[in-house]
Design a protein around this motif. Sequence first.
Motif, PDB file in Angstrom:
ATOM      1  N   LYS A  10       0.881  -1.170   0.058  1.00 39.07           N
ATOM      2  CA  LYS A  10       0.146   0.192   0.079  1.00 39.07           C
ATOM      3  C   LYS A  10       0.780   1.349  -0.083  1.00 39.07           C
ATOM      4  N   ARG A  11       2.013   1.289   0.835  1.00 38.06           N
ATOM      5  CA  ARG A  11       2.749   2.243   0.553  1.00 38.06           C
ATOM      6  C   ARG A  11       3.392   2.692  -0.655  1.00 38.06           C
ATOM      7  N   VAL A  12       3.953   1.659  -1.419  1.00 44.54           N
ATOM      8  CA  VAL A  12       4.558   1.721  -2.641  1.00 44.54           C
ATOM      9  C   VAL A  12       3.357   2.164  -3.707  1.00 44.54           C
ATOM     10  N   ILE A  13       2.320   1.623  -3.543  1.00 44.99           N
ATOM     11  CA  ILE A  13       1.116   2.011  -4.427  1.00 44.99           C
ATOM     12  C   ILE A  13       0.961   3.687  -4.263  1.00 44.99           C
ATOM     13  N   GLN A 144      10.585  11.173  -4.579  1.00 42.78           N
ATOM     14  CA  GLN A 144      11.236  10.042  -3.629  1.00 42.78           C
ATOM     15  C   GLN A 144      10.961   8.981  -4.530  1.00 42.78           C
ATOM     16  N   GLU A 145      11.990   7.843  -4.532  1.00 45.77           N
ATOM     17  CA  GLU A 145      11.607   6.618  -5.294  1.00 45.77           C
ATOM     18  C   GLU A 145      10.588   5.991  -4.148  1.00 45.77           C
ATOM     19  N   ALA A 146      10.017   4.871  -4.480  1.00 49.50           N
ATOM     20  CA  ALA A 146       9.298   4.129  -3.558  1.00 49.50           C
ATOM     21  C   ALA A 146      10.126   3.111  -2.880  1.00 49.50           C
ATOM     22  N   LEU A 151      16.857   4.514  -3.774  1.00 48.63           N
ATOM     23  CA  LEU A 151      17.949   4.204  -4.692  1.00 48.63           C
ATOM     24  C   LEU A 151      17.293   3.510  -6.300  1.00 48.63           C
ATOM     25  N   ALA A 152      16.596   2.446  -6.032  1.00 50.74           N
ATOM     26  CA  ALA A 152      16.043   1.682  -7.013  1.00 50.74           C
ATOM     27  C   ALA A 152      15.103   2.335  -7.806  1.00 50.74           C
ATOM     28  N   PRO A 153      15.126   2.432  -8.867  1.00 45.48           N
ATOM     29  CA  PRO A 153      14.151   3.048  -9.739  1.00 45.48           C
ATOM     30  C   PRO A 153      12.801   2.431  -9.625  1.00 45.48           C
TER      31      PRO A 153
END
Length: 322
Positions: A10-13, A144-146, A151-153
Motif C-alpha cells: 500500500k505504501r509503494v502504490i 522520492q523513489e518508492a 535508490l532503486a528506480p
Amino acid sequence: MTSSYIETAKRVISMERDAVDALLARTDDSFDRACELLLNCQGRVVVTGMGKSGHIGSKLAATLASTGTPAFFVHPGEASHGDMGMIRPGDVVIALSNSGTTAELVTLIPLLKLLAVPVLAMTGRPQSELAQAADVHLDVGVEQEACPLNLAPTSSTTVTLVMGDALAIALLEARGFTADDFAFSHPGGALGRRLLLKIDSIMHTGDEIPKVNSGAALSEALLEMSSKALGMTTVLNRDGTLAGIFTDGDLRRAIDRGIDIRDAKIDDVMTRNCRSIQPGMLAAEALRIMEDNKITVLVALDDKQQPIGVIHTHDLLKAGVA
C-alpha cells in the motif's frame, strides 16, 4: 508478517500514485512541443536509454510503433559501437535518463547534432546536461523513489512510463488512428482476432443451418434442433425468408406455459422479430449484440432476408473472440 507485506504494498502504490499525480502539474507547453516534434518526424522515432530507463524505452518504442508512430529502440552503449548507423537524418530521438547525466546518452548528443536529428529528453532534472542539450525536455522527476533506500528506480520509472503512454496516445489521436489501423499492427493473437475476424469465417452455413418451415409441428423442429446441435432452428416462410427462430429457451417457456409439445405448431412457440446480422460483420460486433441482448445465437441474413448463416456464442469462444 503478511500484514507487513500488505502495508508495504500500500505504501509503494500510494507513493507511485502521488508521483503520477504530481506529473499532472508539470504537463505544460513542453508536451505540446514534444507532440509536434514527433508528428513532424519524417523518419522514425528512435528511443534510447540505459538500465531501467532502457527497459521503459523499449516499451515506449513498442507502444509508439503499435499506435501509428514508426519507432524502435537503440541501446546507447551499442550506438557508440556501430549502431549509431541506425539513426538517420529525418529521425527524432527520445532519450530517457532520470539523472540527465547518463554518460552513454550525453556522448551521443554531439553526433545527433551533426546529423541534425532533434532530441526529446525525458529526465528528472531540468538543469541536467541532457535536458539542456535537448530540443524539447519533459520533466519526469519525482521527489522520492518508492524504494525505502531511495535508490532503486521505482516511482521514476512509473512516471516515465506514464508520460510515454501519454505521448503515444496523444499522437494516436492526432493521427486519427483507427481500430482497423490497430488491427493491422496486431494481426496475431486474441487482439487481432477480435479486430479482424468476421462472422463469415466461423458461422454455420448451408446444410449446417437448422431449418423448418412455418406451420411445421414442434416435434419436427425439435428433431431438427437435435440433429444440427446448435440449440435452435430457423423458421422459414414459403419464400425462404426468416419468419422467426425457436431456441432451447423458447422450449423451456413453452413447457412452463403447459403447451403439449406433441401437438403444438412451431408458429405458436417461436420467437418472431428476432435479432439478425449481415454477412461481413466483425465477430466482435456480433458478440457485443449477443451480450447486449442476452442471447446466445444470431442468424445472418442476405439482402432478401433469407438465412445464410448461424453463429453461436460457442463459435466465438472457439475462435478466441469471446
